[in-house]
Design an enzyme around this catalytic site. Structure first.
Site, PDB file in Angstrom:
ATOM      1  CB  ALA A 147      15.361  48.682 -55.888  1.00 34.02           C
ATOM      2  CB  THR A 148      14.264  50.061 -61.319  1.00 37.30           C
ATOM      3  OG1 THR A 148      13.771  51.397 -61.180  1.00 37.30           O
ATOM      4  CG2 THR A 148      13.184  49.076 -60.918  1.00 37.30           C
ATOM      5  CB  ALA A 149      17.375  53.746 -61.865  1.00 40.04           C
ATOM      6  N   GLY A 150      19.890  54.109 -60.184  1.00 40.37           N
ATOM      7  CA  GLY A 150      20.537  55.117 -59.339  1.00 40.37           C
ATOM      8  C   GLY A 150      20.805  54.682 -57.906  1.00 40.37           C
ATOM      9  NE  ARG A 200       7.505  54.477 -62.052  1.00 38.12           N
ATOM     10  CZ  ARG A 200       7.699  55.705 -62.508  1.00 38.12           C
ATOM     11  NH1 ARG A 200       6.666  56.433 -62.877  1.00 38.12           N
ATOM     12  NH2 ARG A 200       8.925  56.197 -62.601  1.00 38.12           N
ATOM     13  CB  SER A 230      17.344  66.663 -51.911  1.00 39.93           C
ATOM     14  OG  SER A 230      18.051  67.471 -52.827  1.00 39.93           O
ATOM     15  CE1 TYR A 264      13.338  66.144 -56.243  1.00 40.51           C
ATOM     16  CE2 TYR A 264      15.052  67.786 -55.840  1.00 40.51           C
ATOM     17  CZ  TYR A 264      14.630  66.461 -55.841  1.00 40.51           C
ATOM     18  OH  TYR A 264      15.480  65.469 -55.420  1.00 40.51           O
ATOM     19  CB  THR A 269      21.146  58.773 -60.700  1.00 36.30           C
ATOM     20  OG1 THR A 269      20.309  59.948 -60.546  1.00 36.30           O
ATOM     21  CG2 THR A 269      21.980  58.604 -59.434  1.00 36.30           C
ATOM     22  CG  PHE A 280      17.727  63.561 -60.210  1.00 31.84           C
ATOM     23  CD1 PHE A 280      16.686  63.376 -59.305  1.00 31.84           C
ATOM     24  CD2 PHE A 280      18.163  64.855 -60.452  1.00 31.84           C
ATOM     25  CE1 PHE A 280      16.099  64.462 -58.658  1.00 31.84           C
ATOM     26  CE2 PHE A 280      17.571  65.945 -59.810  1.00 31.84           C
ATOM     27  CZ  PHE A 280      16.537  65.741 -58.910  1.00 31.84           C
TER      28      PHE A 280
HETATM   29  P1  NDP Z   1      16.849  57.755 -60.584  1.00 31.67           P
HETATM   30  O1  NDP Z   1      15.960  58.413 -61.575  1.00 31.67           O
HETATM   31  O2  NDP Z   1      18.119  57.145 -61.071  1.00 31.67           O
HETATM   32  O3  NDP Z   1      16.032  56.647 -59.767  1.00 31.67           O
HETATM   33  C1  NDP Z   1      14.749  56.934 -59.273  1.00 31.67           C
HETATM   34  C2  NDP Z   1      14.087  55.659 -58.748  1.00 31.67           C
HETATM   35  O4  NDP Z   1      12.798  56.028 -58.253  1.00 31.67           O
HETATM   36  C3  NDP Z   1      13.884  54.627 -59.829  1.00 31.67           C
HETATM   37  O5  NDP Z   1      14.176  53.341 -59.315  1.00 31.67           O
HETATM   38  C4  NDP Z   1      12.412  54.732 -60.151  1.00 31.67           C
HETATM   39  O6  NDP Z   1      11.887  53.441 -60.505  1.00 31.67           O
HETATM   40  C5  NDP Z   1      11.825  55.151 -58.804  1.00 31.67           C
HETATM   41  N1  NDP Z   1      10.543  55.820 -58.969  1.00 31.67           N
HETATM   42  C6  NDP Z   1      10.305  57.048 -59.511  1.00 31.67           C
HETATM   43  N2  NDP Z   1       8.989  57.273 -59.571  1.00 31.67           N
HETATM   44  C7  NDP Z   1       8.368  56.183 -59.036  1.00 31.67           C
HETATM   45  C8  NDP Z   1       7.028  55.816 -58.811  1.00 31.67           C
HETATM   46  N3  NDP Z   1       6.009  56.634 -59.158  1.00 31.67           N
HETATM   47  N4  NDP Z   1       6.761  54.627 -58.246  1.00 31.67           N
HETATM   48  C9  NDP Z   1       7.764  53.796 -57.900  1.00 31.67           C
HETATM   49  N5  NDP Z   1       9.063  54.079 -58.075  1.00 31.67           N
HETATM   50  C10 NDP Z   1       9.362  55.251 -58.653  1.00 31.67           C
HETATM   51  O7  NDP Z   1      17.157  58.881 -59.489  1.00 31.67           O
HETATM   52  P2  NDP Z   1      18.064  58.898 -58.173  1.00 31.67           P
HETATM   53  O8  NDP Z   1      18.584  57.560 -57.857  1.00 31.67           O
HETATM   54  O9  NDP Z   1      18.996  60.027 -58.305  1.00 31.67           O
HETATM   55  O10 NDP Z   1      16.956  59.348 -57.103  1.00 31.67           O
HETATM   56  C11 NDP Z   1      16.653  58.612 -55.940  1.00 31.67           C
HETATM   57  C12 NDP Z   1      16.193  59.588 -54.864  1.00 31.67           C
HETATM   58  O11 NDP Z   1      17.259  60.465 -54.537  1.00 31.67           O
HETATM   59  C13 NDP Z   1      15.021  60.485 -55.259  1.00 31.67           C
HETATM   60  O12 NDP Z   1      14.145  60.588 -54.157  1.00 31.67           O
HETATM   61  C14 NDP Z   1      15.688  61.823 -55.542  1.00 31.67           C
HETATM   62  O13 NDP Z   1      14.806  62.901 -55.344  1.00 31.67           O
HETATM   63  C15 NDP Z   1      16.798  61.795 -54.532  1.00 31.67           C
HETATM   64  N6  NDP Z   1      17.925  62.681 -54.787  1.00 31.67           N
HETATM   65  C16 NDP Z   1      18.619  62.605 -55.960  1.00 31.67           C
HETATM   66  C17 NDP Z   1      19.682  63.455 -56.197  1.00 31.67           C
HETATM   67  C18 NDP Z   1      20.421  63.482 -57.462  1.00 31.67           C
HETATM   68  O14 NDP Z   1      21.124  64.488 -57.735  1.00 31.67           O
HETATM   69  N7  NDP Z   1      20.363  62.444 -58.286  1.00 31.67           N
HETATM   70  C19 NDP Z   1      20.109  64.408 -55.160  1.00 31.67           C
HETATM   71  C20 NDP Z   1      19.308  64.403 -53.972  1.00 31.67           C
HETATM   72  C21 NDP Z   1      18.271  63.547 -53.798  1.00 31.67           C
HETATM   73  P3  NDP Z   1      10.870  53.144 -61.713  1.00 31.67           P
HETATM   74  O15 NDP Z   1      11.047  54.232 -62.735  1.00 31.67           O
HETATM   75  O16 NDP Z   1      11.261  51.779 -62.188  1.00 31.67           O
HETATM   76  O17 NDP Z   1       9.546  53.147 -61.052  1.00 31.67           O
HETATM   77  C1  8X3 Z   2      18.564  66.632 -56.276  1.00 32.79           C
HETATM   78  C2  8X3 Z   2      19.572  67.707 -56.108  1.00 32.79           C
HETATM   79  O1  8X3 Z   2      20.105  70.136 -56.500  1.00 32.79           O
HETATM   80  O2  8X3 Z   2      19.166  68.855 -58.370  1.00 32.79           O
HETATM   81  O3  8X3 Z   2      17.787  66.504 -55.129  1.00 32.79           O
HETATM   82  O4  8X3 Z   2      17.802  69.564 -56.539  1.00 32.79           O
HETATM   83  S1  8X3 Z   2      19.113  69.116 -56.915  1.00 32.79           S
END
Ligand code: NDP
Ligand code: 8X3
Length: 252
Positions: free
Chosen positions: A11-14, A35, A140, A153, A188, A190
């Site tokens: 919940a800390t990002a994105g 984290r 995804s 991935y 995000t 990501f």
């Molecule tokens: P962000 O990097 O913005 O956010 C990722 C979040 O996951 C952060 O809150 C981070 O918190 C947490 N996280 C990562 N690793 C850990 C860990 N080891 N333990 C606990 N928390 C963790 O990315 P998104 O918001 O984009 O991603 C969210 C989800 O959406 C992911 O599962 C991603 O694969 C998926 N997704 C994203 C897409 C994109 O294009 N952005 C597309 C499709 C799917 P912290 O670092 O504080 O632990």
């Molecule tokens: C994230 C989307 O296309 O970068 O799940 O893999 S992609």
């Protein structure tokens, strides 16, 4: 505590952060996890109100011990979780299998697959006890298609989709809904994470087209959550208009 409770991983990002915002707006009490403690505390300060209570759990989903200890530390009333959003995840690197960093593989598999399972195992048992609940996992477009340089991935996101399909069958008799939300490119942190802080490379991912934003996916999650009791959205794929497949982008 009679209000609904949601636990969001990452919940800390994105996407996770925007999901926390929309659920708070809709009066869920929230268990926010991740984290980065400072960010969790900031979000708690932002979202706490007379109508929204927040619990914070700081842990790394890759550690089964940390997951178990954090979840066990919740007060009994907070274990009555109505909604689990399995969102924590990442991509690390973009390389062919013959050349990729093995540590990147471990991180993706441990976070996206094993971490999701650790959290889900405990929370689904609490839901089974109450014969009620909803588990939404963020897969995804990479869980539907595979693309070169993204094998692991894509493999982890295919796993999230497969695990969710099996769980849907296991948990339906317990009145527990299981859904997947599958986004295309969302801007995000990501890509910054994927490219290990290389801002230039990360920003190029979104060059020349309008990507999805975290709020688009949070709104989709809320749509999935807010259907009537007899309706489950099994799976939903949400793409930017300019992205027609994992690899096809219309860039101007
Ligand atoms: P962000 O990097 O913005 O956010 C990722 C979040 O996951 C952060 O809150 C981070 O918190 C947490 N996280 C990562 N690793 C850990 C860990 N080891 N333990 C606990 N928390 C963790 O990315 P998104 O918001 O984009 O991603 C969210 C989800 O959406 C992911 O599962 C991603 O694969 C998926 N997704 C994203 C897409 C994109 O294009 N952005 C597309 C499709 C799917 P912290 O670092 O504080 O632990
Ligand atoms: C994230 C989307 O296309 O970068 O799940 O893999 S992609």
């Amino acid at each position: 505590m009679t209000k609904k409770i949601a636990l969001i991983t990452g919940a800390t990002a994105g996407i996770g952060l925007e999901t926390a915002r929309i659920l708070a707006k809709n009066s869920y009490n929230l268990i926010l996890t991740g984290r980065r403690k400072d960010r969790l505390e900031e979000l708690k300060a932002e979202l706490s109100s007379d109508s929204v209570e927040i619990e914070l759990l700081q842990f790394d989903v890759r550690s089964k011990l940390a997951v178990d200890e954090a979840l066990a530390s919740l007060p009994a009333d907070w274990k009555k979780i109505d909604l689990l959003v399995n969102n924590a995840g990442l991509a690390a690197g973009m390389d062919p299998v013959n050349n990729a960093d093995v540590d990147d593989w471990e991180q993706m598999i441990d976070t996206n697959v094993k971490g999701l399972l650790y959290v889900t195992r405990t929370v689904s048992n609490w839901m089974i006890d109450r014969q009620s609940g909803h588990i939404i996992s963020i897969s995804s477009i990479a869980g539907k298609e595979a693309y070169p340089m993204g094998s692991v991935y894509c493999g982890t996101k295919h796993a999230v989709s497969a695990i969710s399909k099996a769980m849907r069958i296991e948990l339906a008799p317990h009145n527990i809904k299981v859904s997947t939300v599958c986004p295309g490119a969302v801007e995000t942190e990501f890509s910054l994470v994927r490219f290990k802080g290389d801002e230039e490379r990360a920003s190029k991912v979104y060059d020349g087209f309008t990507p999805l934003f975290a709020k688009d996916i949070a709104e989709t999650i809320y749509f999935v959550v807010s259907r009537p009791a007899h309706v489950n959205i099994d799976d939903i794929l949400v793409m930017p208009t300019a992205q027609a497949s994992a690899r096809d982008f219309v860039r101007k």
